[in-house]
Each structure stands twice: as structure tokens, then as C-alpha cells.
Design a protein around this motif. Structure first.
Motif, PDB file in Angstrom:
ATOM      1  N   LEU A  92       9.899  64.886  44.080  1.00 17.43           N
ATOM      2  CA  LEU A  92       9.056  64.789  45.273  1.00 17.43           C
ATOM      3  C   LEU A  92       7.619  65.225  45.036  1.00 17.43           C
ATOM      4  N   GLN A  93       7.362  65.728  43.840  1.00 11.29           N
ATOM      5  CA  GLN A  93       6.038  66.219  43.468  1.00 11.29           C
ATOM      6  C   GLN A  93       5.564  67.324  44.417  1.00 11.29           C
ATOM      7  N   VAL A  94       6.474  68.299  44.604  1.00 15.72           N
ATOM      8  CA  VAL A  94       6.158  69.491  45.395  1.00 15.72           C
ATOM      9  C   VAL A  94       6.505  70.713  44.549  1.00 15.72           C
ATOM     10  N   ALA A  95       6.084  71.863  44.998  1.00 14.13           N
ATOM     11  CA  ALA A  95       6.383  73.097  44.287  1.00 14.13           C
ATOM     12  C   ALA A  95       7.867  73.440  44.420  1.00 14.13           C
ATOM     13  N   PRO A  96       8.466  74.005  43.384  1.00 12.14           N
ATOM     14  CA  PRO A  96       9.871  74.410  43.477  1.00 12.14           C
ATOM     15  C   PRO A  96      10.141  75.357  44.646  1.00 12.14           C
ATOM     16  N   GLY A  97       9.180  76.202  44.977  1.00 13.04           N
ATOM     17  CA  GLY A  97       9.346  77.112  46.110  1.00 13.04           C
ATOM     18  C   GLY A  97       9.533  76.376  47.427  1.00 13.04           C
ATOM     19  N   THR A  98       8.933  75.196  47.538  1.00 16.54           N
ATOM     20  CA  THR A  98       9.063  74.377  48.747  1.00 16.54           C
ATOM     21  C   THR A  98      10.502  73.907  48.911  1.00 16.54           C
ATOM     22  N   VAL A  99      11.097  73.436  47.825  1.00 15.21           N
ATOM     23  CA  VAL A  99      12.485  72.981  47.866  1.00 15.21           C
ATOM     24  C   VAL A  99      13.414  74.173  48.081  1.00 15.21           C
ATOM     25  N   ALA A 100      13.135  75.279  47.407  1.00 14.87           N
ATOM     26  CA  ALA A 100      13.960  76.476  47.561  1.00 14.87           C
ATOM     27  C   ALA A 100      13.963  76.943  49.015  1.00 14.87           C
ATOM     28  N   LYS A 101      12.812  76.883  49.671  1.00 15.67           N
ATOM     29  CA  LYS A 101      12.714  77.280  51.078  1.00 15.67           C
ATOM     30  C   LYS A 101      13.584  76.362  51.943  1.00 15.67           C
ATOM     31  N   ALA A 102      13.538  75.067  51.680  1.00 14.85           N
ATOM     32  CA  ALA A 102      14.355  74.111  52.432  1.00 14.85           C
ATOM     33  C   ALA A 102      15.842  74.382  52.203  1.00 14.85           C
ATOM     34  N   TYR A 103      16.226  74.623  50.959  1.00 13.43           N
ATOM     35  CA  TYR A 103      17.625  74.893  50.629  1.00 13.43           C
ATOM     36  C   TYR A 103      18.093  76.182  51.309  1.00 13.43           C
ATOM     37  N   ARG A 104      17.239  77.220  51.351  1.00 15.68           N
ATOM     38  CA  ARG A 104      17.610  78.466  52.031  1.00 15.68           C
ATOM     39  C   ARG A 104      17.844  78.228  53.519  1.00 15.68           C
ATOM     40  N   SER A 105      17.002  77.397  54.116  1.00 13.51           N
ATOM     41  CA  SER A 105      17.152  77.073  55.538  1.00 13.51           C
ATOM     42  C   SER A 105      18.453  76.311  55.784  1.00 13.51           C
ATOM     43  N   LEU A 106      18.764  75.370  54.902  1.00 11.47           N
ATOM     44  CA  LEU A 106      20.020  74.613  55.020  1.00 11.47           C
ATOM     45  C   LEU A 106      21.222  75.546  54.862  1.00 11.47           C
ATOM     46  N   GLU A 107      21.094  76.516  53.968  1.00 12.25           N
ATOM     47  CA  GLU A 107      22.182  77.472  53.765  1.00 12.25           C
ATOM     48  C   GLU A 107      22.344  78.356  54.999  1.00 12.25           C
ATOM     49  N   ALA A 108      21.234  78.784  55.584  1.00 13.89           N
ATOM     50  CA  ALA A 108      21.291  79.601  56.797  1.00 13.89           C
ATOM     51  C   ALA A 108      21.939  78.833  57.950  1.00 13.89           C
ATOM     52  N   ASP A 109      21.765  77.515  57.964  1.00 18.79           N
ATOM     53  CA  ASP A 109      22.370  76.668  58.996  1.00 18.79           C
ATOM     54  C   ASP A 109      23.834  76.349  58.699  1.00 18.79           C
ATOM     55  N   GLY A 110      24.327  76.787  57.544  1.00 19.26           N
ATOM     56  CA  GLY A 110      25.718  76.549  57.185  1.00 19.26           C
ATOM     57  C   GLY A 110      26.007  75.157  56.651  1.00 19.26           C
ATOM     58  N   LEU A 111      24.955  74.419  56.303  1.00 20.85           N
ATOM     59  CA  LEU A 111      25.147  73.048  55.819  1.00 20.85           C
ATOM     60  C   LEU A 111      25.374  72.971  54.318  1.00 20.85           C
ATOM     61  N   VAL A 112      24.825  73.922  53.577  1.00 21.01           N
ATOM     62  CA  VAL A 112      24.996  73.934  52.128  1.00 21.01           C
ATOM     63  C   VAL A 112      25.377  75.332  51.672  1.00 21.01           C
ATOM     64  N   VAL A 113      25.928  75.404  50.466  1.00 19.53           N
ATOM     65  CA  VAL A 113      26.281  76.667  49.841  1.00 19.53           C
ATOM     66  C   VAL A 113      25.666  76.659  48.455  1.00 19.53           C
ATOM     67  N   SER A 114      24.933  77.708  48.120  1.00 21.51           N
ATOM     68  CA  SER A 114      24.315  77.834  46.803  1.00 21.51           C
ATOM     69  C   SER A 114      25.015  78.934  46.024  1.00 21.51           C
ATOM     70  N   ARG A 115      25.362  78.607  44.792  1.00 15.98           N
ATOM     71  CA  ARG A 115      25.999  79.591  43.917  1.00 15.98           C
ATOM     72  C   ARG A 115      25.317  79.540  42.562  1.00 15.98           C
ATOM     73  N   PRO A 116      24.929  80.696  42.044  1.00 14.75           N
ATOM     74  CA  PRO A 116      24.306  80.723  40.718  1.00 14.75           C
ATOM     75  C   PRO A 116      25.236  80.074  39.681  1.00 14.75           C
ATOM     76  N   GLY A 117      24.677  79.191  38.911  1.00 15.21           N
ATOM     77  CA  GLY A 117      25.439  78.532  37.860  1.00 15.21           C
ATOM     78  C   GLY A 117      26.134  77.258  38.282  1.00 15.21           C
ATOM     79  N   SER A 118      26.423  77.115  39.574  1.00 16.67           N
ATOM     80  CA  SER A 118      27.093  75.886  40.017  1.00 16.67           C
ATOM     81  C   SER A 118      26.236  75.063  40.964  1.00 16.67           C
ATOM     82  N   GLY A 119      25.045  75.543  41.266  1.00 11.19           N
ATOM     83  CA  GLY A 119      24.109  74.761  42.067  1.00 11.19           C
ATOM     84  C   GLY A 119      24.361  74.836  43.558  1.00 11.19           C
TER      85      GLY A 119
END
Length: 115
Positions: free
Chosen positions: A45-72
């Protein structure tokens, strides 16, 4: 996963969050499916990794995704999609709202009124 960022359509992290939410809600991303890594999606997307990380954290807070170190990051087992008929109706409503020159808040207000 197809995501595009549009200028003037909200912050990039909000757009990523909203697009991924839409993909999960419509069933395009299924439970347990792996999302691209933060670095990969940021490069795509040609954005900073922090931008995607922020989106992923928000999705995780909403219960839509789960992030685990090593498994993505994967779509949560608790995430649910809507029926294809409802997804089609939502697309028609969004399209009609844009054709009428309405913004998202106007369309949501109409939907709430008829609910």
C-alpha cells in the motif's frame, strides 16, 4: 487481499481497518485466514508499517483478528460474516448513496431511520 487507499477518504489506518472489516463481514476473508504481514501490506500500500500495525491493533480490539508472535495475524474464530443477500443490499445502498451525493453518515442515518 485487495485493499486500496484513497486520498481524502479518512486516515490510511482507518481505511485499512474499514476495508479489512468489510472483507471479513462479507465473507471474503474467512475465519482463521491469515492476513498479510504488517511489512508486506505496508509495502503493497506504500504506507508506513506503523500505519498497518495501528489498523491491525484496532481490528484486534474489535475482536475481528487475532495476532500472535510467530504465526501472524488471522481472522478471529469469533468473526462472523453476513449473508450474501445482505452484502449485496449494502453494496446497493452504498452505491445509491454515492449517486445521490450523500456521505456515509447520511446513509447510516437513513438506515437507522428505517431500521
Amino acid at each position: 487481499m485487495i485493499i486500496e487507499i484513497s486520498a481524502g477518504a479518512g486516515s490510511p489506518s482507518e481505511q485499512i481497518r474499514d476495508r479489512v472489516t468489510g472483507l471479513i463481514t462479507t465473507g471474503a476473508l474467512a475465519r482463521g485466514e491469515r492476513l498479510p504481514s504488517v511489512r508486506q501490506l505496508a509495502a503493497d500500500l506504500q504506507v508506513a508499517p506503523g500505519t498497518v500495525a495501528k489498523a491491525y491493533r484496532s481490528l484486534e480490539a474489535d475482536g475481528l483478528v487475532v495476532s500472535r508472535p510467530g504465526s501472524g495475524t488471522r481472522v478471529s474464530d469469533q468473526a462472523s460474516s453476513v449473508s450474501p443477500a445482505l452484502a449485496r443490499a449494502a453494496r446497493r445502498l452504498a452505491s445509491t448513496g454515492r449517486e445521490d451525493g450523500r456521505d456515509l453518515e447520511d446513509v447510516i442515518r437513513v438506515l437507522r431511520a428505517v431500521w
